[in-house]
Design an enzyme around this catalytic site. Structure first.
Site, mmCIF file in Angstrom:
data_model
loop_
_atom_site.group_PDB
_atom_site.id
_atom_site.type_symbol
_atom_site.label_atom_id
_atom_site.label_comp_id
_atom_site.label_asym_id
_atom_site.label_seq_id
_atom_site.Cartn_x
_atom_site.Cartn_y
_atom_site.Cartn_z
ATOM 1 N N SER A 112 -3.269 -20.939 -11.038
ATOM 2 C CA SER A 112 -4.246 -20.904 -9.950
ATOM 3 C C SER A 112 -3.801 -21.926 -8.911
ATOM 4 C CB SER A 112 -5.612 -21.306 -10.513
ATOM 5 O OG SER A 112 -6.543 -21.537 -9.469
ATOM 6 N N TYR B 200 -11.395 -26.501 -15.622
ATOM 7 C CA TYR B 200 -10.557 -25.392 -15.138
ATOM 8 C C TYR B 200 -9.250 -25.931 -14.545
ATOM 9 C CZ TYR B 200 -9.324 -21.049 -12.680
ATOM 10 O OH TYR B 200 -8.681 -19.915 -12.227
HETATM 11 N N1 LIG Z 1 -10.317 -14.640 -8.946
HETATM 12 C C1 LIG Z 1 -9.858 -15.779 -8.507
HETATM 13 O O1 LIG Z 1 -10.319 -16.269 -7.479
HETATM 14 C C2 LIG Z 1 -8.756 -16.487 -9.216
HETATM 15 C C3 LIG Z 1 -8.084 -17.519 -8.526
HETATM 16 C C4 LIG Z 1 -7.058 -18.186 -9.178
HETATM 17 C C5 LIG Z 1 -6.679 -17.825 -10.459
HETATM 18 N N2 LIG Z 1 -7.358 -16.823 -11.110
HETATM 19 C C6 LIG Z 1 -6.923 -16.478 -12.465
HETATM 20 O O2 LIG Z 1 -6.630 -15.102 -12.510
HETATM 21 C C7 LIG Z 1 -6.747 -14.647 -13.876
HETATM 22 C C8 LIG Z 1 -7.554 -13.371 -13.889
HETATM 23 O O3 LIG Z 1 -8.888 -13.674 -13.504
HETATM 24 P P1 LIG Z 1 -9.767 -12.718 -12.560
HETATM 25 O O4 LIG Z 1 -10.090 -13.485 -11.358
HETATM 26 O O5 LIG Z 1 -9.115 -11.404 -12.443
HETATM 27 O O6 LIG Z 1 -11.121 -12.646 -13.413
HETATM 28 P P2 LIG Z 1 -11.844 -11.432 -14.139
HETATM 29 O O7 LIG Z 1 -12.986 -12.062 -14.865
HETATM 30 O O8 LIG Z 1 -12.141 -10.364 -13.168
HETATM 31 O O9 LIG Z 1 -10.769 -10.910 -15.184
HETATM 32 C C9 LIG Z 1 -10.389 -11.699 -16.289
HETATM 33 C C10 LIG Z 1 -10.154 -10.782 -17.485
HETATM 34 O O10 LIG Z 1 -9.765 -11.612 -18.605
HETATM 35 C C11 LIG Z 1 -10.465 -11.133 -19.750
HETATM 36 N N3 LIG Z 1 -10.572 -12.178 -20.767
HETATM 37 C C12 LIG Z 1 -11.420 -13.244 -20.785
HETATM 38 N N4 LIG Z 1 -11.245 -13.938 -21.911
HETATM 39 C C13 LIG Z 1 -10.289 -13.310 -22.623
HETATM 40 C C14 LIG Z 1 -9.665 -13.558 -23.874
HETATM 41 N N5 LIG Z 1 -10.044 -14.592 -24.644
HETATM 42 N N6 LIG Z 1 -8.695 -12.717 -24.289
HETATM 43 C C15 LIG Z 1 -8.331 -11.653 -23.533
HETATM 44 N N7 LIG Z 1 -8.887 -11.365 -22.354
HETATM 45 C C16 LIG Z 1 -9.840 -12.183 -21.896
HETATM 46 C C17 LIG Z 1 -11.819 -10.687 -19.234
HETATM 47 O O11 LIG Z 1 -12.458 -9.799 -20.156
HETATM 48 C C18 LIG Z 1 -11.428 -10.038 -17.904
HETATM 49 O O12 LIG Z 1 -11.162 -8.661 -18.068
HETATM 50 C C19 LIG Z 1 -7.376 -15.806 -14.645
HETATM 51 O O13 LIG Z 1 -6.361 -16.504 -15.343
HETATM 52 C C20 LIG Z 1 -7.965 -16.677 -13.554
HETATM 53 O O14 LIG Z 1 -8.075 -18.026 -13.941
HETATM 54 C C21 LIG Z 1 -8.382 -16.149 -10.502
#
Ligand SMILES: NC(=O)c1ccc[n+]([C@@H]2O[C@H](COP(=O)([O-])OP(=O)(O)OC[C@H]3O[C@@H](n4cnc5c(N)ncnc54)[C@H](O)[C@@H]3O)[C@@H](O)[C@H]2O)c1
Length: 276
Positions: free
Chosen positions: A141, A154
């Site tokens: 991130s 986080y």
């Molecule tokens: N959305 C943002 O703004 C953002 C910014 C920076 C980084 N991220 C990172 O991107 C990645 C994806 O997040 P997102 O934003 O798409 O969120 P999201 O919640 O839409 O998707 C995350 C997915 O991970 C799954 N998940 C959660 N715990 C799990 C586990 N223990 N085992 C397997 N799957 C699991 C959830 O069921 C979900 O489908 C994450 O690592 C998040 O930290 C997101």
């Protein structure tokens, strides 16, 4: 063994993981999809099938080494191996550093950091044994490159993912393996991450509800993002093709990185060069 190149993506039942999967499918790659949310997985699989690529989906909690090992074994059995591994699943908690509970730490580090480490331990030896060019893409991130209030757990997990990825790249280089590494560092984009508590295990439920202002800030940040999850996926694949390590899709992240580095070097200079 389909003749397709293969992408394995954790957390592909939603958000960035789903878009990474679809972007790989548009490149003609076969997909191995993993998530704890089986409904989300089925929805991603249905979308991918419309793109005509072979897919399989497996329920997998990345915090559980046995689940990840079983997923890697399935990838080998179904597709003969994986070309690109996306360690993407992630969760978040908000609130000031001093309110973080043991359960917060265990849950967030378990998924965000140990989940990535579990993926590397199960997939990289298989990639090395296969001996063909491959890549590991870990989702960190912008919170892994800079820091902000209300996100200590986080940020700590994501800084650890960046450091772990840098070390992994050095280890693979030293071993002479044709396996590259990238670390994805997006800023906020609209996904379901603000509802991450939906996937929190019952035995790690002890937490302190953050003040509404923290959730509001995340929602506003997501809404204000000039790019979306599909843009993040497109930037990631472009960086992978270019062999780039740091994938930083939001232009504004550069300012946060510079401010942190300037603060660090400012204090360093003050101590070592006498510059105040
Ligand atoms: N959305 C943002 O703004 C953002 C910014 C920076 C980084 N991220 C990172 O991107 C990645 C994806 O997040 P997102 O934003 O798409 O969120 P999201 O919640 O839409 O998707 C995350 C997915 O991970 C799954 N998940 C959660 N715990 C799990 C586990 N223990 N085992 C397997 N799957 C699991 C959830 O069921 C979900 O489908 C994450 O690592 C998040 O930290 C997101």
């Amino acid at each position: 063994m389909t003749g397709h190149r293969v992408a394995a993506i954790t957390g592909s039942g939603s958000g960035i993981g789903r878009e990474l999967a679809l972007a790989c499918a548009r490149e003609g790659m076969a997909l191995a999809l993993a998530d704890i949310d089986i409904e989300g997985l089925a929805a991603t699989e249905a979308l991918a099938r419309t793109l005509g690529v072979p897919t399989f989906a497996q329920k997998c909690d990345v915090a559980r080494a046995g689940d990840v090992e079983a997923f890697a074994a399935s990838c080998e059995k179904v597709f003969g191996g994986v070309d690109w591994l996306f360690n993407n699943a992630g969760v978040a908690v908000l609130g000031p550093a001093w309110t973080a509970t043991d359960a917060d730490w265990e849950w967030v580090l378990g998924v965000n950091l140990r989940g990535v480490a579990n993926g590397v331990r199960s997939f990289v030896p298989r990639m090395r044994a296969r001996g063909v060019a491959a890549r590991v893409i870990n989702t960190a991130s912008a919170a892994g490159l800079a820091t902000l209030a209300g996100s200590a757990v986080y940020c700590a997990s994501k800084h650890a993912v960046v450091a772990f990825s840098e070390c992994l790249a050095r280890d693979l280089e030293q071993a002479g393996d044709p396996i590259g590494v990238s670390v994805l560092c997006p800023s906020l984009v609209p996904t379901q991450i603000h509802q991450a508590q939906r996937s929190r295990p019952a035995h790690l439920s002890d937490t302190v509800e953050p003040a509404a202002a923290y959730n509001d800030r995340v929602r506003l940040g997501m809404a204000a993002s000039p790019i979306d999850a599909a843009d993040v996926a497109a930037a990631t694949l472009a960086a992978v093709h270019a062999g780039r390590f740091y994938v930083i899709p939001h232009v504004q992240t550069g300012g946060s990185i510079r401010r942190r580095m300037d603060a660090m070097l400012g204090d360093f200079d003050a101590q070592h060069t006498g510059v105040p």
